[in-house]
Every structure is written in structure tokens, then in C-alpha cells.
Design an enzyme around this catalytic site. Structure first.
Site, mmCIF file in Angstrom:
data_model
loop_
_atom_site.group_PDB
_atom_site.id
_atom_site.type_symbol
_atom_site.label_atom_id
_atom_site.label_comp_id
_atom_site.label_asym_id
_atom_site.label_seq_id
_atom_site.Cartn_x
_atom_site.Cartn_y
_atom_site.Cartn_z
ATOM 1 N N LYS A 150 39.943 85.771 24.367
ATOM 2 C CA LYS A 150 39.108 85.340 25.492
ATOM 3 C C LYS A 150 39.804 84.234 26.284
ATOM 4 C CE LYS A 150 37.004 81.212 24.871
ATOM 5 N NZ LYS A 150 37.052 80.396 23.706
ATOM 6 N N HIS A 180 35.964 85.265 18.298
ATOM 7 C CA HIS A 180 36.064 84.928 16.872
ATOM 8 C C HIS A 180 34.726 84.532 16.259
ATOM 9 C CE1 HIS A 180 36.313 80.668 18.146
ATOM 10 N NE2 HIS A 180 36.045 80.351 16.897
ATOM 11 N N LYS A 184 32.637 84.906 12.234
ATOM 12 C CA LYS A 184 32.094 83.794 11.441
ATOM 13 C C LYS A 184 31.097 84.353 10.448
ATOM 14 C CE LYS A 184 32.457 79.955 14.740
ATOM 15 N NZ LYS A 184 32.891 78.715 14.124
ATOM 16 N N GLU A 218 29.920 69.684 19.907
ATOM 17 C CA GLU A 218 31.140 69.324 19.186
ATOM 18 C C GLU A 218 31.448 67.837 19.372
ATOM 19 O OE1 GLU A 218 34.247 72.672 19.170
ATOM 20 O OE2 GLU A 218 33.484 72.694 21.201
ATOM 21 N N ASP A 237 34.055 78.685 28.592
ATOM 22 C CA ASP A 237 34.702 78.557 27.284
ATOM 23 C C ASP A 237 33.767 78.982 26.153
ATOM 24 O OD1 ASP A 237 36.766 77.667 25.472
ATOM 25 O OD2 ASP A 237 35.546 75.904 25.054
ATOM 26 N N HIS A 242 31.086 83.202 23.343
ATOM 27 C CA HIS A 242 30.537 83.067 21.994
ATOM 28 C C HIS A 242 29.005 83.015 21.952
ATOM 29 C CE1 HIS A 242 34.658 82.377 21.141
ATOM 30 N NE2 HIS A 242 34.694 81.117 21.493
ATOM 31 N N LYS A 341 31.247 68.905 24.555
ATOM 32 C CA LYS A 341 32.343 68.290 23.796
ATOM 33 C C LYS A 341 32.162 66.778 23.787
ATOM 34 C CE LYS A 341 35.859 71.822 24.062
ATOM 35 N NZ LYS A 341 35.817 72.297 22.700
HETATM 36 O O1 LIG Z 1 36.802 79.417 21.263
HETATM 37 C C1 LIG Z 1 36.486 78.246 21.134
HETATM 38 O O2 LIG Z 1 35.799 77.864 20.047
HETATM 39 C C2 LIG Z 1 35.882 76.516 19.567
HETATM 40 C C3 LIG Z 1 34.758 76.333 18.559
HETATM 41 O O3 LIG Z 1 34.887 77.269 17.538
HETATM 42 P P1 LIG Z 1 35.155 76.831 16.048
HETATM 43 O O4 LIG Z 1 35.346 78.103 15.326
HETATM 44 O O5 LIG Z 1 36.356 75.930 16.057
HETATM 45 O O6 LIG Z 1 33.946 76.101 15.607
HETATM 46 C C4 LIG Z 1 35.789 75.516 20.710
HETATM 47 O O7 LIG Z 1 36.063 74.226 20.234
HETATM 48 C C5 LIG Z 1 36.821 75.857 21.771
HETATM 49 O O8 LIG Z 1 36.699 74.989 22.880
HETATM 50 C C6 LIG Z 1 36.647 77.300 22.241
HETATM 51 O O9 LIG Z 1 37.720 77.649 23.093
#
Ligand SMILES: O=C1O[C@H](COP(=O)(O)O)[C@@H](O)[C@H](O)[C@H]1O
Length: 481
Positions: A150, A180, A184, A218, A237, A242, A341
């Protein structure tokens, strides 16, 4: 420069009925490969289920095999991937410098791959599009699978054109648009929770649900990813990809099987019915970016002052949007998607808030919170907030929090999605029309943000985010710093 090159003939077919297979990683020297892909691959290889797999890395950097093998070995090390197969892969992997937008470079790469081929495009969308177009002039071995990171395109039109180019290369079932989050373990657990229990599923509808919050807060800031992030922002993002995938798993009807066709068909149905609440993105979206502050004792510069950021661009690091899923089951239920973030605490959960009981009998004391079902995405857990007569006065209500901790899955998310592609199972990837639809859902929000119709708020790094909320905030039960 490559010192020795891999060749299909180098690979003995020692894996039972597994034909030798090449994973060709484009963008191999990049951050995504280092942090996520290679560690996921290492864990997968350590399980021993991909016995005859060769890894070929390619990038624009002038690396040799030795430097590449060190990168692979270090990345596998971060994932504690050990064992004979892992060592073999590190020993045999090769690197080739290539500009993948050029046909002659692509031909050279393909000449060094097995007939059984998986190509992972860990590249920015524009380069992916150019590489895919160049491949249409060359052709690919039958059965080749394509994995694309992505963002898939940058809007509905570019996603549609990329789909068209890819369709000239391989059939849809051989295209793996990676998200991804679908790998999970707790996201996959939504399926078990919903469809292998009698008690939750009948409750998941507008008859019983007041609202659903899908929250991904986050503590991390930009973490050196300005080059990518500043052109994307929180909405593209996280929400476009997601969080919409999570929404689709929470809202879809039961598929008859978990085969790709059934599962992806069900997800596509609900996403087609998803739109911004009341079709009013100005009222039902918010954006913000962090200013200087402290997160868990760490000082953070304001986003606009981070290296590589163009402060005039107005990229958001926080996005919130309310959506509706206009189906019989969900009409009238608001879905709040929120992500940010550099916030004070990590909070990664979907919370289903149930409606109040029609009437709490007079005499029961202290009803003040509805029931909630919580699906945690890290830590991986399932929680239920229920009202019971707690200790003390026999008729006084207390809210009890029932929690089931799962622990991490067998493989990290990238290990899961790689396993899918290497095994030829597209269940955990996003179908082409769905990728376009996810852009269609966020397009009105992006449009009104670009037109300045929704102000860009600010929040100090390490705070709870910008003031206010689009819906009554749901208390965090499982927040951690
Ligand atoms: O694809 C992304 O995911 C992460 C968060 O996923 P994680 O598996 O690390 O919890 C995100 O921090 C990032 O900005 C985004 O591009």
C-alpha cells in the site's frame, strides 16, 4: 555491483513436491523491507513450510551480495528467525542492482528467477505503476504472483488504471494487494469471534449497537519516514487501507467459507455500502497535526519541523472520520475511525458500544455505562465490559471487564501475508475493485480537506490529540503507554 548472480539452475529441487520458487523483492534496500518484510519472511522460513524458496533482492543502491546478505541476516535476527533453512536462505540470497522502470533491467532480473515466481513491489505507487507497465512489454512466466504494498494508487482513478495494467500481466487471483492488518492475528480473530459463536453475532446489528469505534492511536512520531508519510498523511496511511479493512470484517455477513472468493466477496459488499456519515465530510471529519512535545519522556519536534517535511503541504498526522454502512444490518449506526501519531498512549482497538437496555428495573442502582465489546489489535485481546451486581450493596451495579488475552500469532503480519502469496492463497489480500472502493469512500474527505473546508487543528505531541471529538469519546480500557 553484483559479484555472483543467482540462476534457476543453482537450485536443487529438494523440497518434496515444492517446485523451486523465487521471491523477487523490488525495493529491497528500503525501509519497509528492512523493518517488516524481511523479519516476516525470516519467521516464515523458520517454520520450514517454504523449503525451496530463493530470495532475490533488487534495488537502485550499489550493493553487493555481501552487503545484502548482511541486511537479510540482521533483519532475520530482529525476528529471532533461526535454523537450518534460515541460514540457507541467507547464504544463497543474491542482490542485483536494477532500475525496474527499464525493460532491460527487468529482463535481467527475470532471467535470474525460477519459473515459479512471486514479485513483491515494495516501491512507491508511481514507480510500481511504471514497473508494471514495463513488464507488460516483457511478459511473465505463467502463474507468476504479484504482491503490491500500500498505498495502491493515490486515488480511485490511479488505482483503477493500475488494476488495468496488472490485469494485462496476470489474472486477478494472482494479484496480492497487501494490507498487513489482514495478517494480524486479532484481525483474523474477528472471524472466529463473530462466526464461531452464537452469542455475539445476533447482537451485531443496528437493533443492538449504538456505535462502533475503530481506533489506532500511536505514540510513534514520523520515525524517519517523511519521504513517504508527508505525501500521504494519516487518512491515506491508515484509514483508506487498514481501518477500512477492519471495518469490513466487523460489518460483513457470514461467508459460507473462508476461501478468498467468499470472504473477499462479503467484504466488498459492505465496503460498497460505506460512505461518509450523512454524506457530509465537512461536519463528520477532523484532521490535525502534532506540534512539539514529549512522548513517554522523549522530546519530539513538531511535525512541520521534522526533516524531510514540507510544512506548507499541511499533511495531517491525525484523522478522524465518521462513516455509515448503509445495509439492512447496519443502517443508522455511526462508525468512527480515528488514528493519530505522537499521542500520549498507544490505543489500538475496535469498540462496539451496545445500546442501553430498554429499561433498567427500578431498584438496580448505578447504571451509567453501556456494554461494550472490545477487540484489541495490540496487545491482542478480546474484552467485554458488562454490568453486573458487584461486591458490596447487592443491587448496586459495577462494570466488570472480562478479558481474553491471545498473545501474538504464529507469524507476524508480514509473515502471514507472504505465506498467502507463496502458497497461492489470496484470502488475505485486497481485491482490485475493493481497493478502488476504499479510495471512493475517502475521496470526499480528501477533497474538502484540500479545499480547506476543514481546519487543520494542532495538538502537542504526547497529548490525547486535538480537542473535541466527532462522537462521544469511548473510554479506553486497555490503553497502554
Ligand atoms: O502501515 C502502517 O502501519 C503502521 C501500524 O501498524 P503496526 O503493525 O506497526 O501496528 C503505521 O505505524 C504506519 O504509519 C503505516 O504505514
Amino acid at each position: 555491483m553484483t559479484t555472483s548472480q543467482p540462476g534457476p539452475a543453482d537450485k536443487p529441487a529438494d523440497g518434496g513436491d515444492h517446485l523451486p520458487q523465487t521471491l523477487l523483492l523490488l525495493g529491497a534496500t528500503g525501509d519497509l523491507a528492512e523493518r517488516l518484510l524481511l523479519p516476516g519472511l525470516g519467521r516464515l522460513v523458520a517454520t520450514g513450510v517454504q523449503p525451496n524458496l530463493m530470495l532475490l533482492g533488487s534495488g537502485m543502491d550499489d550493493w553487493d551480495n555481501e552487503r545484502w546478505r548482511r541486511r537479510v541476516s540482521d533483519a532475520f535476527g530482529t525476528a529471532d528467525a533461526t535454523g537450518h533453512r534460515v541460514q540457507e536462505m541467507i547464504r544463497d540470497t543474491c542482490y542485483m542492482k536494477a532500475n525496474v522502470t527499464r525493460e532491460e533491467d527487468l529482463r535481467r532480473l527475470l532471467a535470474n528467477c525460477h519459473e515459479q515466481l512471486v514479485i513483491f513491489f515494495a516501491l512507491p505507487p508511481a514507480i510500481t505503476a511504471r514497473a508494471a507497465k514495463a513488464l507488460t512489454h516483457i511478459g511473465l512466466p505463467p502463474g507468476t504472483r504479484l504482491m503490491l504494498e500500500k498505498p495502491f494508487g493515490t486515488d480511485a482513478d490511479s488505482a483503477r488504471s493500475l488494476n488495468d495494467v496488472l490485469a494485462r500481466l496476470v489474472p486477478e487471483e494472482q494479484i496480492y494487494r497487501i494490507d498487513h492488518f489482514l495478517g494480524k492475528s486479532t484481525v483474523m480473530n474477528i472471524l472466529g469471534l463473530r462466526f464461531a459463536n452464537r452469542i455475539f453475532e445476533p447482537m451485531l446489528s443496528s437493533a443492538h449497537v449504538a456505535c462502533v469505534d475503530i481506533i489506532f492511536d500511536e505514540t510513534l512520531g514520523l520515525a524517519g519516514r517523511a519521504g513517504y508519510y508527508d505525501g500521504a498523511g494519516a487518512l491515506m496511511d491508515m484509514v483508506q487501507s487498514h481501518l477500512l479493512q477492519v471495518l469490513s470484517l466487523i460489518t460483513m455477513d457470514a461467508p459460507p467459507t473462508l476461501a478468498a472468493r467468499d470472504l473477499r466477496g462479503r467484504k466488498a459488499q459492505v465496503l460498497r455500502a460505506t460512505r461518509v456519515w450523512k454524506n457530509d465530510p465537512v461536519t463528520w471529519s477532523r484532521r490535525a497535526r502534532y506540534a512539539a512535545g514529549q512522548v513517554s519522556g522523549r522530546r519530539l519536534l513538531g511535525y512541520a519541523d521534522e526533516s524531510g517535511v514540507d510544512p506548507t503541504r499541511g499533511t495531517e498526522t491525525f484523522a478522524e472520520v465518521v462513516l455509515s454502512v448503509d445495509t439492512w444490518r447496519w443502517a443508522g449506526v455511526p462508525f468512527r475511525l480515528r488514528t493519530g501519531k505522537a499521542l500520549a498512549a498507544r490505543r489500538k482497538e475496535a469498540v462496539v458500544t451496545f445500546k442501553q437496555p430498554p429499561r433498567v428495573p427500578t431498584g438496580l442502582i448505578g447504571y451509567d455505562q453501556p456494554d461494550r465489546l472490545r477487540i484489541g489489535f495490540g496487545p491482542d485481546r478480546l474484552g467485554l465490559d458488562v454490568n453486573i451486581n458487584g461486591p458490596g450493596h447487592p443491587l448496586e451495579l459495577d462494570q466488570a471487564h472480562l478479558v481474553a488475552d491471545f498473545g501474538p500469532g504464529e507469524l507476524p503480519p508480514y509473515g502471514e501475508v507472504l505465506r498467502g502469496a507463496l502458497d497461492g492463497d489470496p484470502t488475505l489480500s485486497v481485491r482490485g475493485d475493493t481497493a478502488v472502493d476504499c479510495w471512493r469512500i475517502v475521496a470526499p474527505v480528501l477533497e474538502c480537506w484540500r479545499a480547506g473546508a476543514v481546519p487543520l487543528q494542532e495538538y502537542p505531541a504526547g497529548s490525547q490529540g486535538p480537542d473535541g471529538s466527532l462522537l462521544t469519546p469511548v473510554p479506553a480500557e486497555s490503553a497502554e503507554s
